[in-house]
Design a protein around this motif. Structure first.
Motif, PDB file in Angstrom:
ATOM      1  N   THR A   5       0.812  -1.218   0.000  1.00 36.06           N
ATOM      2  CA  THR A   5       0.000   0.000   0.000  1.00 36.06           C
ATOM      3  C   THR A   5       0.843   1.264   0.000  1.00 36.06           C
ATOM      4  OG1 THR A   5      -0.129  -0.069   2.408  1.00 36.06           O
ATOM      5  CG2 THR A   5      -1.907  -1.132   1.177  1.00 36.06           C
ATOM      6  N   TYR A   6       2.126   1.146   0.187  1.00 36.22           N
ATOM      7  CA  TYR A   6       3.009   2.299   0.152  1.00 36.22           C
ATOM      8  C   TYR A   6       4.345   1.859  -0.433  1.00 36.22           C
ATOM      9  CZ  TYR A   6       4.395   0.066   4.508  1.00 36.22           C
ATOM     10  OH  TYR A   6       4.763  -0.846   5.444  1.00 36.22           O
ATOM     11  N   PRO A   7       5.063   2.791  -1.055  1.00 36.88           N
ATOM     12  CA  PRO A   7       6.337   2.416  -1.674  1.00 36.88           C
ATOM     13  C   PRO A   7       7.404   2.147  -0.611  1.00 36.88           C
ATOM     14  CG  PRO A   7       6.019   4.775  -1.835  1.00 36.88           C
ATOM     15  CD  PRO A   7       4.747   4.204  -1.256  1.00 36.88           C
ATOM     16  N   LEU A   8       8.262   1.207  -0.875  1.00 33.40           N
ATOM     17  CA  LEU A   8       9.356   0.906   0.041  1.00 33.40           C
ATOM     18  C   LEU A   8      10.683   1.116  -0.681  1.00 33.40           C
ATOM     19  CD1 LEU A   8       8.364  -2.291   2.054  1.00 33.40           C
ATOM     20  CD2 LEU A   8       8.682   0.018   2.887  1.00 33.40           C
ATOM     21  N   SER A   9      11.229   2.295  -0.522  1.00 31.17           N
ATOM     22  CA  SER A   9      12.560   2.533  -1.043  1.00 31.17           C
ATOM     23  C   SER A   9      13.564   2.105   0.020  1.00 31.17           C
ATOM     24  CB  SER A   9      12.749   4.016  -1.377  1.00 31.17           C
ATOM     25  OG  SER A   9      12.787   4.784  -0.181  1.00 31.17           O
ATOM     26  N   LEU A  10      14.825   2.110  -0.330  1.00 28.67           N
ATOM     27  CA  LEU A  10      15.849   1.729   0.636  1.00 28.67           C
ATOM     28  C   LEU A  10      15.842   2.662   1.838  1.00 28.67           C
ATOM     29  CD1 LEU A  10      18.760   0.887  -1.810  1.00 28.67           C
ATOM     30  CD2 LEU A  10      17.159  -0.682  -0.724  1.00 28.67           C
ATOM     31  N   ARG A  11      15.599   3.933   1.584  1.00 29.88           N
ATOM     32  CA  ARG A  11      15.559   4.897   2.688  1.00 29.88           C
ATOM     33  C   ARG A  11      14.312   4.704   3.548  1.00 29.88           C
ATOM     34  NH1 ARG A  11      19.923   8.215   2.153  1.00 29.88           N
ATOM     35  NH2 ARG A  11      20.666   8.445   0.034  1.00 29.88           N
ATOM     36  N   VAL A  13      12.948   1.788   4.161  1.00 27.69           N
ATOM     37  CA  VAL A  13      13.278   0.629   4.993  1.00 27.69           C
ATOM     38  C   VAL A  13      14.219   1.053   6.116  1.00 27.69           C
ATOM     39  CG1 VAL A  13      14.400  -1.635   5.020  1.00 27.69           C
ATOM     40  CG2 VAL A  13      12.897  -1.021   3.127  1.00 27.69           C
ATOM     41  N   GLU A  14      15.176   1.912   5.785  1.00 28.76           N
ATOM     42  CA  GLU A  14      16.091   2.423   6.806  1.00 28.76           C
ATOM     43  C   GLU A  14      15.310   3.140   7.905  1.00 28.76           C
ATOM     44  OE1 GLU A  14      19.979   5.402   7.127  1.00 28.76           O
ATOM     45  OE2 GLU A  14      18.807   5.337   5.273  1.00 28.76           O
ATOM     46  N   ASP A  15      14.335   3.969   7.523  1.00 28.30           N
ATOM     47  CA  ASP A  15      13.515   4.693   8.498  1.00 28.30           C
ATOM     48  C   ASP A  15      12.646   3.749   9.331  1.00 28.30           C
ATOM     49  OD1 ASP A  15      14.583   7.073   7.619  1.00 28.30           O
ATOM     50  OD2 ASP A  15      12.875   7.553   6.308  1.00 28.30           O
ATOM     51  N   LEU A  16      12.048   2.732   8.680  1.00 35.72           N
ATOM     52  CA  LEU A  16      11.225   1.767   9.414  1.00 35.72           C
ATOM     53  C   LEU A  16      12.046   1.023  10.467  1.00 35.72           C
ATOM     54  CD1 LEU A  16       9.088   0.224   6.535  1.00 35.72           C
ATOM     55  CD2 LEU A  16       8.246   1.557   8.461  1.00 35.72           C
ATOM     56  N   HIS A  26      21.035   2.645   4.552  1.00 26.04           N
ATOM     57  CA  HIS A  26      20.293   2.143   3.390  1.00 26.04           C
ATOM     58  C   HIS A  26      21.191   1.336   2.456  1.00 26.04           C
ATOM     59  CE1 HIS A  26      21.988   5.903   1.803  1.00 26.04           C
ATOM     60  NE2 HIS A  26      21.916   5.313   0.630  1.00 26.04           N
ATOM     61  N   GLU A  27      22.497   1.598   2.487  1.00 24.76           N
ATOM     62  CA  GLU A  27      23.434   0.836   1.659  1.00 24.76           C
ATOM     63  C   GLU A  27      23.488  -0.626   2.111  1.00 24.76           C
ATOM     64  OE1 GLU A  27      26.085   0.109  -1.396  1.00 24.76           O
ATOM     65  OE2 GLU A  27      24.790   1.831  -1.027  1.00 24.76           O
ATOM     66  N   THR A  28      23.377  -0.859   3.408  1.00 26.21           N
ATOM     67  CA  THR A  28      23.349  -2.223   3.924  1.00 26.21           C
ATOM     68  C   THR A  28      22.079  -2.933   3.465  1.00 26.21           C
ATOM     69  OG1 THR A  28      24.587  -1.488   5.867  1.00 26.21           O
ATOM     70  CG2 THR A  28      23.488  -3.613   6.017  1.00 26.21           C
ATOM     71  N   VAL A  29      20.961  -2.218   3.475  1.00 18.69           N
ATOM     72  CA  VAL A  29      19.700  -2.792   2.993  1.00 18.69           C
ATOM     73  C   VAL A  29      19.831  -3.165   1.520  1.00 18.69           C
ATOM     74  CG1 VAL A  29      17.244  -2.366   2.625  1.00 18.69           C
ATOM     75  CG2 VAL A  29      18.361  -1.485   4.683  1.00 18.69           C
ATOM     76  N   ARG A  30      20.498  -2.322   0.737  1.00 24.54           N
ATOM     77  CA  ARG A  30      20.702  -2.601  -0.690  1.00 24.54           C
ATOM     78  C   ARG A  30      21.536  -3.870  -0.876  1.00 24.54           C
ATOM     79  NH1 ARG A  30      24.222  -2.230  -4.698  1.00 24.54           N
ATOM     80  NH2 ARG A  30      25.846  -1.380  -3.385  1.00 24.54           N
TER      81      ARG A  30
END
Length: 64
Positions: A5-11, A13-16, A26-30
């Protein structure tokens, strides 16, 4: 298929994760996505194909 329902960019995910007390870049998530993403996609595809193969359509019969 799954819908988000909402976009999940790397940033995003970092915020969540930061909201949950996990300090991560966010680089680690990538890097994680590059490593584990293909495995997730293959599993979703496998389950989808399996579900389509096991689908049996309803049969309608008319009294005549």
């Amino acid at each position: 298929m799954m819908y988000v329902t909402y976009p999940l960019s790397l940033r995003n995910v970092e915020d969540l994760l930061a909201e949950r007390g996990i300090d991560i870049r966010h680089e680690t998530v990538r890097l994680w996505w590059n490593r584990f993403g293909p495995m997730f996609a293959a599993e979703i595809s496998r389950k989808r194909v399996q579900r389509m193969r096991s689908f049996t359509p309803c049969r309608w019969r008319l009294d005549g």
